[in-house]
Design a protein around this motif. Sequence first.
Motif, PDB file in Angstrom:
ATOM      1  N   LEU A  74       9.046  -4.194  33.697  1.00 55.22           N
ATOM      2  CA  LEU A  74       7.859  -4.362  34.539  1.00 55.22           C
ATOM      3  C   LEU A  74       8.187  -4.468  36.018  1.00 55.22           C
ATOM      4  N   ILE A  75       9.266  -5.146  36.360  1.00 50.14           N
ATOM      5  CA  ILE A  75       9.592  -5.335  37.787  1.00 50.14           C
ATOM      6  C   ILE A  75      11.068  -5.001  38.032  1.00 50.14           C
ATOM      7  N   PRO A  76      11.419  -3.711  37.924  1.00 48.69           N
ATOM      8  CA  PRO A  76      12.823  -3.324  38.126  1.00 48.69           C
ATOM      9  C   PRO A  76      13.207  -3.125  39.587  1.00 48.69           C
ATOM     10  N   ASP A  77      12.203  -3.157  40.491  1.00 46.53           N
ATOM     11  CA  ASP A  77      12.449  -2.859  41.905  1.00 46.53           C
ATOM     12  C   ASP A  77      12.644  -4.157  42.676  1.00 46.53           C
ATOM     13  N   LEU A  78      13.797  -4.350  43.266  1.00 45.17           N
ATOM     14  CA  LEU A  78      14.084  -5.579  44.018  1.00 45.17           C
ATOM     15  C   LEU A  78      13.173  -5.724  45.223  1.00 45.17           C
ATOM     16  N   ASP A  79      12.896  -4.630  45.923  1.00 43.38           N
ATOM     17  CA  ASP A  79      12.047  -4.718  47.117  1.00 43.38           C
ATOM     18  C   ASP A  79      10.660  -5.242  46.794  1.00 43.38           C
ATOM     19  N   GLU A  80      10.217  -5.050  45.562  1.00 41.36           N
ATOM     20  CA  GLU A  80       8.868  -5.445  45.179  1.00 41.36           C
ATOM     21  C   GLU A  80       8.743  -6.953  44.974  1.00 41.36           C
ATOM     22  N   ILE A  81       9.826  -7.627  44.608  1.00 41.36           N
ATOM     23  CA  ILE A  81       9.717  -9.035  44.224  1.00 41.36           C
ATOM     24  C   ILE A  81      10.613  -9.965  45.028  1.00 41.36           C
ATOM     25  N   ASP A  82      11.510  -9.419  45.841  1.00 36.00           N
ATOM     26  CA  ASP A  82      12.512 -10.263  46.505  1.00 36.00           C
ATOM     27  C   ASP A  82      11.875 -11.293  47.432  1.00 36.00           C
ATOM     28  N   HIS A  83      10.718 -10.985  48.007  1.00 33.74           N
ATOM     29  CA  HIS A  83      10.083 -11.873  48.983  1.00 33.74           C
ATOM     30  C   HIS A  83       8.945 -12.689  48.388  1.00 33.74           C
ATOM     31  N   LEU A  84       8.683 -12.578  47.084  1.00 31.65           N
ATOM     32  CA  LEU A  84       7.522 -13.223  46.468  1.00 31.65           C
ATOM     33  C   LEU A  84       7.886 -14.561  45.843  1.00 31.65           C
ATOM     34  N   GLY A  85       6.895 -15.506  45.871  1.00 32.60           N
ATOM     35  CA  GLY A  85       7.033 -16.756  45.149  1.00 32.60           C
ATOM     36  C   GLY A  85       6.678 -16.576  43.689  1.00 32.60           C
ATOM     37  N   ARG A  86       6.825 -17.677  42.898  1.00 33.80           N
ATOM     38  CA  ARG A  86       6.602 -17.554  41.458  1.00 33.80           C
ATOM     39  C   ARG A  86       5.161 -17.183  41.131  1.00 33.80           C
ATOM     40  N   GLY A  87       4.213 -17.791  41.822  1.00 34.54           N
ATOM     41  CA  GLY A  87       2.805 -17.500  41.531  1.00 34.54           C
ATOM     42  C   GLY A  87       2.454 -16.048  41.780  1.00 34.54           C
ATOM     43  N   LYS A  88       2.930 -15.481  42.886  1.00 37.82           N
ATOM     44  CA  LYS A  88       2.635 -14.086  43.200  1.00 37.82           C
ATOM     45  C   LYS A  88       3.356 -13.141  42.237  1.00 37.82           C
ATOM     46  N   VAL A  89       4.527 -13.557  41.778  1.00 37.00           N
ATOM     47  CA  VAL A  89       5.230 -12.731  40.799  1.00 37.00           C
ATOM     48  C   VAL A  89       4.435 -12.654  39.501  1.00 37.00           C
ATOM     49  N   GLU A  90       3.843 -13.795  39.073  1.00 36.77           N
ATOM     50  CA  GLU A  90       3.038 -13.790  37.852  1.00 36.77           C
ATOM     51  C   GLU A  90       1.811 -12.886  38.006  1.00 36.77           C
ATOM     52  N   LYS A  91       1.174 -12.928  39.179  1.00 37.55           N
ATOM     53  CA  LYS A  91       0.023 -12.035  39.417  1.00 37.55           C
ATOM     54  C   LYS A  91       0.471 -10.574  39.420  1.00 37.55           C
ATOM     55  N   LEU A  92       1.642 -10.327  39.994  1.00 33.60           N
ATOM     56  CA  LEU A  92       2.162  -8.956  40.006  1.00 33.60           C
ATOM     57  C   LEU A  92       2.414  -8.469  38.587  1.00 33.60           C
ATOM     58  N   LEU A  93       2.970  -9.333  37.740  1.00 28.92           N
ATOM     59  CA  LEU A  93       3.204  -8.955  36.349  1.00 28.92           C
ATOM     60  C   LEU A  93       1.898  -8.613  35.651  1.00 28.92           C
ATOM     61  N   GLU A  94       0.858  -9.421  35.866  1.00 25.48           N
ATOM     62  CA  GLU A  94      -0.432  -9.178  35.206  1.00 25.48           C
ATOM     63  C   GLU A  94      -1.054  -7.865  35.648  1.00 25.48           C
ATOM     64  N   SER A  95      -0.694  -7.394  36.835  1.00 17.45           N
ATOM     65  CA  SER A  95      -1.288  -6.153  37.340  1.00 17.45           C
ATOM     66  C   SER A  95      -0.589  -4.905  36.807  1.00 17.45           C
ATOM     67  N   LYS A  96       0.536  -5.079  36.132  1.00 18.13           N
ATOM     68  CA  LYS A  96       1.281  -3.922  35.639  1.00 18.13           C
ATOM     69  C   LYS A  96       0.578  -3.315  34.425  1.00 18.13           C
ATOM     70  N   PRO A  97       0.573  -1.984  34.298  1.00 17.49           N
ATOM     71  CA  PRO A  97      -0.119  -1.336  33.166  1.00 17.49           C
ATOM     72  C   PRO A  97       0.420  -1.764  31.803  1.00 17.49           C
ATOM     73  N   ASP A  98       1.710  -2.019  31.705  1.00 18.21           N
ATOM     74  CA  ASP A  98       2.317  -2.381  30.421  1.00 18.21           C
ATOM     75  C   ASP A  98       2.417  -3.886  30.220  1.00 18.21           C
ATOM     76  N   PHE A  99       1.647  -4.662  30.989  1.00 16.62           N
ATOM     77  CA  PHE A  99       1.754  -6.121  30.892  1.00 16.62           C
ATOM     78  C   PHE A  99       1.469  -6.612  29.480  1.00 16.62           C
ATOM     79  N   LEU A 100       0.385  -6.120  28.875  1.00 11.14           N
ATOM     80  CA  LEU A 100      -0.008  -6.603  27.546  1.00 11.14           C
ATOM     81  C   LEU A 100       0.924  -6.104  26.443  1.00 11.14           C
ATOM     82  N   LYS A 101       1.777  -5.161  26.758  1.00  5.66           N
ATOM     83  CA  LYS A 101       2.771  -4.733  25.775  1.00  5.66           C
ATOM     84  C   LYS A 101       3.852  -5.799  25.608  1.00  5.66           C
TER      85      LYS A 101
END
Length: 700
Positions: free
Chosen positions: A231-258
């Motif tokens: 779901l989050i293989p790109d370092l640039d996408e998550i390196d600057h995010l806190g835990r809460g924003k990372v969880e929201k980012l995960l929920e927004s991924k198309p394969d989240f429910l998988k």
Amino acid sequence: AATKLASAEKLMYFCTDQLGLEQDFEQKQMPDGKLLVDGFLLCVDVSRGMNRNFDEQLKFVSNLYNQLAKTKKPVVVVLTKCDEGVERYIRDAHAFALGKKNLQVVETSARSNVNVDLAFGTLVQLVDKSRGKAKIIPYFEALKQQSQQIAAAKDKYEWLVSRIVKSHNETWANVGRKMQPAPEYQDYVYLEGTQKAKKLFLQHVHRLKQEHIERRRKTYLALLPQALDALIPDLDEIDHLGRGKVEKLLESKPDFLKWFVVLEETPWDATSHVDNVENERIPFDLLETPPAEQLYEAHLEKLRNERKRAEMRRAFRENLETSPFVTPGKPWEEARSFIMNEDFYLWLEEPVYMDIYGKHQKQIIDKAKEEFQELLLEYSELFYELELDAKPSKEKMGVIQDVLGEEQRFKALQKLQAERDALILKHIHFVYHPTKETCPSCPGCVDTRIEQLLASRFIRPSERNQKNLLLDSNVDRINLVILGKDGLARELANEIRALCTNDDKYVVEGKMYELSLRPIEGNVRLPVNAFQTPTFQPHGCLCLYNSKESLSYVVESIEKSRESTLGRRDNHSAHLPLTLILVNKRGDASGETLQSLIQQGQQIASKLQCVFLDPASAGIGYGRNVNEKQISQVLKGLLDSKRNLNLVSSTSGSLKELADVELRIVVCLMCGDPFDADDVVLPILQAQGCRPSPCAAGAV
């Protein structure tokens, strides 16, 4: 006669448990208020009571005993509450009993259920002399025995529970009914009661549930790194995010429910999701637990390290490309000190930088060989005056090397002198025998490509697949050991390589074989000179000699090789096909010495049970006299002796059958040209008027 106790309208209690719970048990009136008495238990409380003087209690007990003694009935002194007993009280009670005609004393504890039965049993024995005398055991010894008995009963009961209860969803009502007939259950309940038995059951069920939860947690945590990678293989996408924003980012991924499931109730281990084993998705609230946070941090660290390693690999490659110290054929040991720095050692493992260095070496070697072949073409006049067999003398080879020696493209292969000499011999062989097999650009030879285009253009799809299979299977492998002394093996290996194509393939009886040579000139017992290695399984051995000393070396080497593999399962050397050849220098093909060497070689060949080939005619060829005919003869013999060798018939001949065509086209293309032959020929073959002739594979 029995003593009668009269007390009108008094109640008697049938109580099998602790006093104070009389209302919970059946109540009956004494019949006519009378009760027959056969003996007395005289109880003395030896615990430290509130607002109670033990001496006064003992005085009361003494007076009571005086009254009981008048009845002539047996009396047993029972010390109660010994689990809280005071040592002085117990000692005084024993002294009292000793002074009253040795009254028997039983130390008891109703709460611990110690010696209670013993007190009644002792009295029964005094009433009924026919019964055996009970052994009176002190309280602490009885307590120890009872503890051991309870512990043994508990172990058996727990074993029974663990055998019957396998699921944390079991209930006491259901399991209790199953266990009632079991003696382990009955013994423990008798000693400790039903409530303690139930308590142990509940503890076992709780333990099963915790183990189940822990297994599910480990399964989820093992799956979490895969989910994060997906779901989050790109370092640039998550390196600057806190835990809460990372969880929201995960929920927004198309394969989240998988990968994850969001539960209405939390925490997940307190919900029914624990028992939903078919749903292997990770509860989303698990991310808030410390182990999951550690895994996320590990995921971040892994991405950062991968980026750093990628940067180091890129920097290492750039360093190789720009370094003047890395030349074709230079061993890593010589180049290491000029290339490596602390960061490379820190971030790159040895297999990684060795692989990069190996690939870089291959690139620069291939490029150097291409440039060297261009150099040979530019100096084509050097090869015009050679003899017909295209094998220059040593003097001519010296002239060629002197002329080319000043060229940088010649110097570039200085670390690969054997391959450079082989390229010269290949070029000479191509000049005098220009075929598809000897073409320096093979297998990219234009003639070969044209044949393939014609064959694929004019056959059915099913035949095309079969033909491709045959083409692939036409290439087999021959591993040949060349054994000789004082340069014999190396020189012959170079001559054979000169007869091969660029990718070390050799044509035998119209078929192409991949030829791998292993020249050996030293002690065969050393690993570096072994016939067989983990990557080289020989199919045969070509033994060369030109003197008694070199013949002795061959014999000793063969015997040593066979001895070293004796008794091993892979004893391949013992049955290795051998060929013995006498090679002579130019002009030395006659005389007694030659005849003597031939006779000695024939005798050794008979002893070793191998093939002996007569020396080639004198006066022809460069170096040692082993001609192409002899080499082909050796390889044919090896092919005959190879086990499970499947030869596939050749598919060549397409162009030879082109006869009686209406139009002939001559195409002149340069082998190795970056302009592909397909671009020239395919427009012609795809034209509407192009069709196969009745007697050819492809014609117009």
